[in-house]
Design a protein around this motif. Structure first.
Motif, PDB file in Angstrom:
ATOM      1  N   PHE A 141       0.781  -1.196   0.072  1.00 10.77           N
ATOM      2  CA  PHE A 141       0.051  -0.146  -0.118  1.00 10.77           C
ATOM      3  C   PHE A 141       1.021   1.203   0.109  1.00 10.77           C
ATOM      4  O   PHE A 141       1.845   1.221   0.778  1.00 10.77           O
ATOM      5  CB  PHE A 141      -0.943  -0.047   1.088  1.00 10.77           C
ATOM      6  CG  PHE A 141      -1.901  -0.994   1.513  1.00 10.77           C
ATOM      7  CD1 PHE A 141      -2.623  -1.522   0.070  1.00 10.77           C
ATOM      8  CD2 PHE A 141      -2.162  -1.710   2.476  1.00 10.77           C
ATOM      9  CE1 PHE A 141      -3.460  -2.608   0.098  1.00 10.77           C
ATOM     10  CE2 PHE A 141      -3.222  -2.783   2.475  1.00 10.77           C
ATOM     11  CZ  PHE A 141      -3.717  -3.264   1.089  1.00 10.77           C
ATOM     12  N   GLU A 142       0.663   2.348  -0.735  1.00 13.79           N
ATOM     13  CA  GLU A 142       1.336   3.343  -1.018  1.00 13.79           C
ATOM     14  C   GLU A 142       0.967   4.546  -0.231  1.00 13.79           C
ATOM     15  O   GLU A 142       2.089   5.521   0.121  1.00 13.79           O
ATOM     16  CB  GLU A 142       1.322   3.679  -2.523  1.00 13.79           C
ATOM     17  CG  GLU A 142       1.966   2.798  -3.412  1.00 13.79           C
ATOM     18  CD  GLU A 142       3.264   2.768  -3.594  1.00 13.79           C
ATOM     19  OE1 GLU A 142       4.089   3.750  -3.049  1.00 13.79           O
ATOM     20  OE2 GLU A 142       3.948   1.794  -3.840  1.00 13.79           O
ATOM     21  N   ALA A 143      -0.217   4.816   0.142  1.00 16.13           N
ATOM     22  CA  ALA A 143      -0.681   6.426   0.498  1.00 16.13           C
ATOM     23  C   ALA A 143      -1.956   6.140   1.394  1.00 16.13           C
ATOM     24  O   ALA A 143      -2.852   5.547   0.926  1.00 16.13           O
ATOM     25  CB  ALA A 143      -0.867   7.367  -0.608  1.00 16.13           C
ATOM     26  N   ASP A 144      -1.882   6.901   2.612  1.00  9.80           N
ATOM     27  CA  ASP A 144      -3.102   6.900   3.338  1.00  9.80           C
ATOM     28  C   ASP A 144      -4.155   7.533   2.396  1.00  9.80           C
ATOM     29  O   ASP A 144      -4.126   8.512   1.792  1.00  9.80           O
ATOM     30  CB  ASP A 144      -2.965   7.854   4.432  1.00  9.80           C
ATOM     31  CG  ASP A 144      -2.228   7.062   5.681  1.00  9.80           C
ATOM     32  OD1 ASP A 144      -2.131   6.057   5.377  1.00  9.80           O
ATOM     33  OD2 ASP A 144      -2.406   7.920   6.754  1.00  9.80           O
ATOM     34  N   GLY A 145      -5.604   7.181   2.678  1.00 10.00           N
ATOM     35  CA  GLY A 145      -6.485   7.633   1.933  1.00 10.00           C
ATOM     36  C   GLY A 145      -6.890   6.786   0.787  1.00 10.00           C
ATOM     37  O   GLY A 145      -7.951   7.138   0.046  1.00 10.00           O
ATOM     38  N   ASP A 146      -6.264   5.974   0.369  1.00  7.35           N
ATOM     39  CA  ASP A 146      -6.265   5.133  -1.101  1.00  7.35           C
ATOM     40  C   ASP A 146      -7.287   4.140  -0.653  1.00  7.35           C
ATOM     41  O   ASP A 146      -7.614   3.872   0.482  1.00  7.35           O
ATOM     42  CB  ASP A 146      -4.896   4.271  -1.331  1.00  7.35           C
ATOM     43  CG  ASP A 146      -4.145   5.321  -2.347  1.00  7.35           C
ATOM     44  OD1 ASP A 146      -4.274   6.346  -2.588  1.00  7.35           O
ATOM     45  OD2 ASP A 146      -2.877   4.894  -2.656  1.00  7.35           O
ATOM     46  N   LEU A 147      -8.143   3.875  -1.721  1.00  7.64           N
ATOM     47  CA  LEU A 147      -9.156   2.695  -1.455  1.00  7.64           C
ATOM     48  C   LEU A 147      -8.529   1.421  -1.670  1.00  7.64           C
ATOM     49  O   LEU A 147      -7.473   1.195  -2.189  1.00  7.64           O
ATOM     50  CB  LEU A 147     -10.024   2.934  -2.428  1.00  7.64           C
ATOM     51  CG  LEU A 147     -11.128   4.270  -2.755  1.00  7.64           C
ATOM     52  CD1 LEU A 147     -11.989   4.070  -3.559  1.00  7.64           C
ATOM     53  CD2 LEU A 147     -11.797   4.152  -1.233  1.00  7.64           C
ATOM     54  N   GLY A 223       4.645  -0.171   5.432  1.00  4.41           N
ATOM     55  CA  GLY A 223       4.575   0.470   6.866  1.00  4.41           C
ATOM     56  C   GLY A 223       3.100   1.132   7.084  1.00  4.41           C
ATOM     57  O   GLY A 223       2.818   1.817   7.963  1.00  4.41           O
ATOM     58  N   HIS A 224       2.392   1.119   6.062  1.00  5.64           N
ATOM     59  CA  HIS A 224       0.750   1.712   6.056  1.00  5.64           C
ATOM     60  C   HIS A 224      -0.063   0.696   6.630  1.00  5.64           C
ATOM     61  O   HIS A 224      -0.154  -0.597   6.352  1.00  5.64           O
ATOM     62  CB  HIS A 224       0.267   1.915   4.610  1.00  5.64           C
ATOM     63  CG  HIS A 224       1.086   3.068   3.792  1.00  5.64           C
ATOM     64  ND1 HIS A 224       0.928   4.518   4.570  1.00  5.64           N
ATOM     65  CD2 HIS A 224       2.048   3.379   2.918  1.00  5.64           C
ATOM     66  CE1 HIS A 224       1.608   5.358   3.805  1.00  5.64           C
ATOM     67  NE2 HIS A 224       2.270   4.751   3.014  1.00  5.64           N
TER      68      HIS A 224
END
Length: 310
Positions: A141-147, A223-224
């Motif tokens: 996972f790459e970024a907070d807020g992604d679906l 680390g997400h």
């Protein structure tokens, strides 16, 4: 993409042709789960090919060719020869359905200790190629807020030959999982189109360990954390939906603004698309099941081999 950063490794190769030297980006993966071949050698071998080609498309590459190493016990024992023959037929069916022809291979027989055969293990390796290195995808996972979404056939909660069932029963048992090769081909075609459209941030297939393990690995990579629900309409126990190793499923993440495009591509291929959650925080939270800090998952993951060999 280094091994472990994506479902397949991706390497850059310099190839000479009539116009000089140019770059090619090749994806490589090797797979086989002998437990599933033990329960059903035809379906288990087909699943091995499908997992390998699914890994290739999950990094954005088109599968080109397959090689194999068929590891079995004593072929003079009728049951072992039957497993071998069934597995070869399963490999052929899957390679044909998924357009991944076998170009080489070898056979290793009489693999036994004190008269007990190894699990039947028709290992396959697939090489694919990316049209453009910008199409490549990792599993994290790459970024907070992604679906976060689930692509493919919803789980029925079948635990046959799963790591979970082996750990709890001490043996390979349960009903065979099986695979629908037509549905698998549709999923892989959709995944390749999604990668080429740059519609996703990450992709990770569900295989050994099931949904829970795939989700944990996607969290650990960068680390997400994540907050998700279980992707199924079946009335099955939570542990079965968490750890079933049914094939033809991929967990993806995407920017919220890409949801419509992803849905449209999946619909065009007849592939189920289900939003299941969001990338957020530092904890993996599965609705009504558990909440585990990603740091704890990472520590457990890093120490797994020590527990096996020490």
């Amino acid at each position: 993409i280094r091994p472990g950063d994506g479902d397949a490794a991706v390497i850059r190769a310099f190839c000479e042709d009539g116009d000089g030297t140019r770059e090619k980006f090749l994806a490589v993966s090797a797979d086989c789960n002998g437990r599933h071949v033990e329960l059903d050698p035809f379906q288990g071998a087909a699943m091995a090919v499908a997992e390998c080609t699914r890994n290739i498309v999950c990094v954005g590459a088109k599968p080109l060719g397959t090689t194999d190493c068929l590891n079995f016990g004593n072929p003079e024992v009728p049951e072992q020869m039957w497993r071998f023959a069934q597995a070869v037929d399963g490999l052929a069916a899957a390679c044909s359905a998924l357009d991944a022809p076998v170009v080489s291979g070898n056979v290793s027989l009489y693999n036994e200790t004190d008269g007990k055969a190894i699990l039947p293990t028709p290992t396959v390796a697939v090489v694919g190629q990316l049209e453009d290195p910008e199409h490549r995808l990792g599993l994290g996972f790459e970024a907070d807020g992604d679906l976060i979404a689930h692509l493919g056939v919803p789980s029925r909660g079948v635990l046959g030959a799963s790591e979970w069932l082996v750990q709890h029963s001490g043996k390979v048992t349960g009903a065979p999982v099986g695979i629908d090769l037509e549905a698998e081909a549709a999923l892989q075609h959709a995944m390749l189109d999604l990668a080429r459209a740059k519609a996703l941030r990450s992709a990770h297939d569900i295989s050994d360990g099931g949904f829970a393990v795939a989700l944990a690995e996607s969290c650990i990579a960068h680390g997400h954390g994540a907050r998700v629900s279980l992707p199924s309409s079946e009335d099955a126990p939570a542990h079965a939906l968490l750890f079933s190793e049914e094939p033809t499923r991929i967990i993806v993440s995407l920017a919220p603004g890409k949801a419509g495009e992803v849905s449209d591509i999946c619909k065009r291929h007849g592939v189920p698309f289900q939003k299941i959650g969001t990338v957020t925080g530092q904890t993996l939270a599965i609705e009504d099941v558990c909440e585990v800090p990603v740091e704890a998952l990472s520590e457990s993951h890093a120490a797994a081999l020590d527990a096996i060999v020490s």
